[in-house]
Design an enzyme around this catalytic site. Structure first.
Site, mmCIF file in Angstrom:
data_model
loop_
_atom_site.group_PDB
_atom_site.id
_atom_site.type_symbol
_atom_site.label_atom_id
_atom_site.label_comp_id
_atom_site.label_asym_id
_atom_site.label_seq_id
_atom_site.Cartn_x
_atom_site.Cartn_y
_atom_site.Cartn_z
ATOM 1 N N GLY A 10 20.248 3.687 2.057
ATOM 2 C CA GLY A 10 20.985 2.923 1.048
ATOM 3 C C GLY A 10 22.068 3.756 0.363
ATOM 4 N N LYS A 84 16.819 -4.243 -5.799
ATOM 5 C CA LYS A 84 17.435 -3.800 -7.062
ATOM 6 C C LYS A 84 18.338 -4.820 -7.767
ATOM 7 C CE LYS A 84 21.619 -1.888 -5.032
ATOM 8 N NZ LYS A 84 22.673 -0.918 -5.092
ATOM 9 N N SER A 124 15.208 3.796 -13.717
ATOM 10 C CA SER A 124 16.485 3.244 -14.173
ATOM 11 C C SER A 124 16.539 3.206 -15.689
ATOM 12 C CB SER A 124 16.607 1.822 -13.624
ATOM 13 O OG SER A 124 17.621 1.126 -14.297
ATOM 14 N N ALA A 125 17.754 3.287 -16.224
ATOM 15 C CA ALA A 125 17.954 3.153 -17.667
ATOM 16 C C ALA A 125 17.515 1.776 -18.158
ATOM 17 C CB ALA A 125 19.426 3.376 -18.005
ATOM 18 N N THR A 126 17.336 0.847 -17.233
ATOM 19 C CA THR A 126 16.920 -0.496 -17.626
ATOM 20 C C THR A 126 15.547 -0.482 -18.312
ATOM 21 O OG1 THR A 126 16.822 -2.793 -16.874
ATOM 22 C CG2 THR A 126 15.831 -1.187 -15.437
ATOM 23 N N TYR A 148 12.890 -6.938 -12.266
ATOM 24 C CA TYR A 148 13.308 -5.688 -11.630
ATOM 25 C C TYR A 148 12.958 -4.509 -12.542
ATOM 26 C CZ TYR A 148 16.355 -1.758 -10.533
ATOM 27 O OH TYR A 148 16.821 -0.492 -10.289
ATOM 28 N N LYS A 152 10.199 -1.060 -12.281
ATOM 29 C CA LYS A 152 10.463 0.372 -12.533
ATOM 30 C C LYS A 152 9.498 0.900 -13.590
ATOM 31 C CE LYS A 152 13.726 0.860 -9.588
ATOM 32 N NZ LYS A 152 13.386 1.551 -8.347
ATOM 33 N N TYR A 176 18.225 6.654 -13.774
ATOM 34 C CA TYR A 176 19.673 6.654 -13.507
ATOM 35 C C TYR A 176 20.379 5.735 -14.487
ATOM 36 C CZ TYR A 176 17.866 7.573 -8.700
ATOM 37 O OH TYR A 176 17.193 8.018 -7.588
ATOM 38 N N ASN A 178 24.595 4.390 -14.672
ATOM 39 C CA ASN A 178 25.338 3.473 -13.790
ATOM 40 C C ASN A 178 26.041 4.232 -12.663
ATOM 41 O OD1 ASN A 178 24.888 1.899 -16.308
ATOM 42 N ND2 ASN A 178 26.070 0.352 -15.216
ATOM 43 N N ARG A 291 27.556 -12.136 -19.971
ATOM 44 C CA ARG A 291 26.545 -12.389 -18.933
ATOM 45 C C ARG A 291 25.169 -12.323 -19.610
ATOM 46 N NH1 ARG A 291 26.462 -8.263 -13.867
ATOM 47 N NH2 ARG A 291 25.801 -6.817 -15.500
ATOM 48 N N ASP A 294 22.851 -9.035 -20.778
ATOM 49 C CA ASP A 294 23.601 -7.778 -20.939
ATOM 50 C C ASP A 294 23.479 -7.248 -22.365
ATOM 51 O OD1 ASP A 294 24.498 -7.511 -18.378
ATOM 52 O OD2 ASP A 294 26.570 -8.097 -18.783
HETATM 53 P P1 NAD Z 1 20.122 0.339 -2.067
HETATM 54 O O1 NAD Z 1 19.696 -1.076 -1.969
HETATM 55 O O2 NAD Z 1 21.422 0.733 -1.487
HETATM 56 O O3 NAD Z 1 18.992 1.305 -1.466
HETATM 57 C C1 NAD Z 1 17.632 0.942 -1.455
HETATM 58 C C2 NAD Z 1 17.169 1.071 -0.020
HETATM 59 O O4 NAD Z 1 15.788 0.747 0.074
HETATM 60 C C3 NAD Z 1 17.912 0.128 0.946
HETATM 61 O O5 NAD Z 1 18.413 0.906 1.999
HETATM 62 C C4 NAD Z 1 16.832 -0.847 1.428
HETATM 63 O O6 NAD Z 1 17.060 -1.249 2.772
HETATM 64 C C5 NAD Z 1 15.591 -0.010 1.256
HETATM 65 N N1 NAD Z 1 14.327 -0.746 1.024
HETATM 66 C C6 NAD Z 1 14.061 -1.714 0.120
HETATM 67 N N2 NAD Z 1 12.763 -2.061 0.194
HETATM 68 C C7 NAD Z 1 12.201 -1.288 1.151
HETATM 69 C C8 NAD Z 1 10.899 -1.176 1.687
HETATM 70 N N3 NAD Z 1 9.891 -1.937 1.250
HETATM 71 N N4 NAD Z 1 10.677 -0.281 2.670
HETATM 72 C C9 NAD Z 1 11.687 0.497 3.149
HETATM 73 N N5 NAD Z 1 12.943 0.437 2.691
HETATM 74 C C10 NAD Z 1 13.186 -0.451 1.688
HETATM 75 O O7 NAD Z 1 20.058 0.743 -3.615
HETATM 76 P P2 NAD Z 1 20.563 2.075 -4.338
HETATM 77 O O8 NAD Z 1 21.630 1.680 -5.279
HETATM 78 O O9 NAD Z 1 20.769 3.157 -3.375
HETATM 79 O O10 NAD Z 1 19.272 2.371 -5.213
HETATM 80 C C11 NAD Z 1 18.259 3.293 -4.808
HETATM 81 C C12 NAD Z 1 17.130 3.233 -5.815
HETATM 82 O O11 NAD Z 1 17.651 3.554 -7.107
HETATM 83 C C13 NAD Z 1 16.487 1.862 -5.942
HETATM 84 O O12 NAD Z 1 15.101 2.022 -6.155
HETATM 85 C C14 NAD Z 1 17.129 1.285 -7.172
HETATM 86 O O13 NAD Z 1 16.327 0.350 -7.825
HETATM 87 C C15 NAD Z 1 17.323 2.537 -8.031
HETATM 88 N N6 NAD Z 1 18.410 2.421 -9.011
HETATM 89 C C16 NAD Z 1 19.663 2.043 -8.611
HETATM 90 C C17 NAD Z 1 20.678 1.905 -9.547
HETATM 91 C C18 NAD Z 1 22.058 1.440 -9.146
HETATM 92 O O14 NAD Z 1 22.807 0.990 -10.019
HETATM 93 N N7 NAD Z 1 22.455 1.540 -7.899
HETATM 94 C C19 NAD Z 1 20.415 2.184 -10.902
HETATM 95 C C20 NAD Z 1 19.130 2.579 -11.280
HETATM 96 C C21 NAD Z 1 18.138 2.708 -10.322
HETATM 97 N N1 UDP Z 2 30.614 -6.551 -15.688
HETATM 98 C C1 UDP Z 2 31.702 -7.397 -15.795
HETATM 99 N N2 UDP Z 2 32.073 -8.120 -14.699
HETATM 100 C C2 UDP Z 2 31.421 -8.038 -13.509
HETATM 101 C C3 UDP Z 2 30.313 -7.157 -13.402
HETATM 102 C C4 UDP Z 2 29.927 -6.435 -14.519
HETATM 103 O O1 UDP Z 2 32.334 -7.491 -16.850
HETATM 104 O O2 UDP Z 2 31.793 -8.744 -12.549
HETATM 105 C C5 UDP Z 2 30.210 -5.741 -16.871
HETATM 106 C C6 UDP Z 2 28.799 -6.033 -17.359
HETATM 107 O O3 UDP Z 2 28.817 -7.115 -18.267
HETATM 108 C C7 UDP Z 2 28.417 -4.688 -17.999
HETATM 109 C C8 UDP Z 2 29.162 -3.652 -17.150
HETATM 110 O O4 UDP Z 2 30.205 -4.374 -16.475
HETATM 111 O O5 UDP Z 2 28.933 -4.623 -19.330
HETATM 112 C C9 UDP Z 2 28.297 -2.965 -16.101
HETATM 113 O O6 UDP Z 2 27.634 -3.968 -15.343
HETATM 114 P P1 UDP Z 2 26.883 -3.646 -13.985
HETATM 115 O O7 UDP Z 2 26.344 -4.937 -13.435
HETATM 116 O O8 UDP Z 2 27.766 -2.846 -13.086
HETATM 117 O O9 UDP Z 2 25.696 -2.666 -14.409
HETATM 118 P P2 UDP Z 2 24.526 -2.857 -15.509
HETATM 119 O O10 UDP Z 2 24.888 -1.977 -16.660
HETATM 120 O O11 UDP Z 2 24.418 -4.292 -15.850
HETATM 121 O O12 UDP Z 2 23.338 -2.332 -14.786
#
Ligand code: NAD
Ligand code: UDP
Length: 337
Positions: A10, A84, A124-126, A148, A152, A176, A178, A291, A294
């Site tokens: 991913g 995610k 995640s920061a969420t 979601y 986490k 993480y 953003n 949204r 948010d």
């Molecule tokens: P991504 O979707 O690109 O990567 C996740 C990968 O996991 C994908 O390749 C998917 O095919 C694989 N996957 C999902 N379920 C699976 C399973 N059961 N078995 C094997 N593979 C599986 O997402 P990303 O942005 O690279 O995120 C990686 C991790 O970080 C995730 O856990 C996500 O929740 C977390 N995260 C992402 C963000 C973000 O904004 N991208 C922020 C905070 C946390």
């Molecule tokens: N956002 C936006 N337009 C979009 C997507 C996101 O204005 O099409 C804004 C959203 O409201 C937030 C910020 O961009 O304030 C970051 O959003 P994102 O979905 O990238 O990450 P989040 O912080 O929600 O995980």
């Protein structure tokens, strides 16, 4: 030293694979390709000149994990695998709980059986929910606003309880902020399927003319320009954060949690304007309603990671915008070419 990356094909996983290979460790990837292309790892191999074997399989499936652990001698794990998309998790909570929690539980069981105890987890920061006090510190109370986020939160709890019960575990939880941008080569990057949910990939699609305009979700937040403020972090800084976390895990038993962010908040319009300036390209936008779900502002206190991991983010907002566009421009259809 071999590191298993679950979900390593991913977005964040492929960038982390590149950093780990360049650091001299070996990488094995387990990914079910539900949200990734094997092409990402082919490109990682081209960039590093090293193999990153991919086992196509499910992290929630014991047999698939057994196969990996018997075929390779795994020393450490980074657990990225998970679904995610926040909106989808609200519509399909059972699918999210089943996938994300089963993946964590099965992985921990198989690791324990095979005597592998170092794990870095993608949180995640969420998990900070709707707390308004900024910057966010690891000690703040947690609470989530969507399924979601709860996966986490619950995975963190499962890892904490496991670490407490079995002192052989070395566990690092990474929250993480953003992640945006791409490797500076423009060969690997974020490749969302369909219309992107997140801001940076949406901006890239508007810039390339595939989408007409960006909807800016709300300009009446209590922020400097009324639009949402986030802690955008370059994905390569994040990848390097995993290297630091793996080194920490090598030496420290127990469970430790770290924010991975820059510590600086930028608004949605800051990102749009920086993208336009750095890349000399227009990003048409309109102001749309907020949204649902948010929050106004979200940024990290990253000082714990700096002190204990010796890691801090180095790359600027300009770097993030330049690299995101470089990837998009070179790969207008992502890994589908
Ligand atoms: P991504 O979707 O690109 O990567 C996740 C990968 O996991 C994908 O390749 C998917 O095919 C694989 N996957 C999902 N379920 C699976 C399973 N059961 N078995 C094997 N593979 C599986 O997402 P990303 O942005 O690279 O995120 C990686 C991790 O970080 C995730 O856990 C996500 O929740 C977390 N995260 C992402 C963000 C973000 O904004 N991208 C922020 C905070 C946390
Ligand atoms: N956002 C936006 N337009 C979009 C997507 C996101 O204005 O099409 C804004 C959203 O409201 C937030 C910020 O961009 O304030 C970051 O959003 P994102 O979905 O990238 O990450 P989040 O912080 O929600 O995980």
């Amino acid at each position: 030293m071999t590191v298993l990356l679950t979900g390593g094909a991913g977005y964040i996983g492929s960038h982390t694979a590149l950093s780990i290979l360049n650091s001299g460790k070996e990488v094995v990837v387990l990914d079910n390709l539900s949200n990734a292309s094997p092409e990402a790892l082919t490109r990682v191999e081209q960039l590093t000149g090293k193999k990153a074997p991919l086992v196509v399989g499910d992290c929630a499936n014991r047999e698939d994990l057994e196969k990996v652990f018997s075929q390779y001698k795994i020393d450490q794990v980074v657990h990225f695998a998970g679904l995610k998309a926040v909106g989808e998790s609200v519509a399909k909570p059972l699918m999210y709980y089943r996938n994300n929690l089963d993946a964590t539980l099965t992985l921990l069981e198989v690791m324990q059986e095979h005597g592998c105890f170092d794990i870095v987890f993608s949180s995640s920061a969420t998990v900070y929910g709707t707390i308004q006090e900024m910057p966010l510190k690891e000690t703040f109370p947690l609470g989530c606003t969507n399924p979601y986020g709860w996966t986490k939160f619950m995975s963190e709890q499962i890892l904490r309880d496991t670490g407490k019960a079995d002192p052989r575990f070395h566990i690092v939880l990474l929250r993480y902020f953003n992640p945006v941008g791409a490797h500076e080569s423009g060969q690997i990057g974020e490749d969302p399927s369909g219309i992107p949910n997140n801001l940076m990939p949406f901006i890239c699609q508007v810039a390339r003319g595939r989408l007409k305009e960006l909807a800016v979700f709300g300009n009446d937040y209590p922020t400097k320009d009324g639009t949402g403020v986030r802690d955008f972090i370059h994905v390569m800084d994040l990848a390097e954060g995993h290297l630091a976390a793996l080194s920490y895990a090598e030496k420290h038993a127990g469970v430790e949690v770290f924010n991975l962010g820059t510590g600086t908040g930028y608004s949605v319009l800051d990102l749009v304007h920086t993208f336009e300036k750095v890349n000399q390209i227009k990003v048409p936008y309109r102001i749309a309603p907020r949204r649902p779900g948010d929050i106004a502002t979200c940024y990290a206190d990253p000082s714990k990671a700096k002190e204990m991991l010796g890691w801090s983010a180095k790359r600027s907002l300009e770097d993030m915008c330049r690299d995101a566009w470089n990837w998009q421009k070179n790969n207008p259809d992502g890994y589908r070419r």
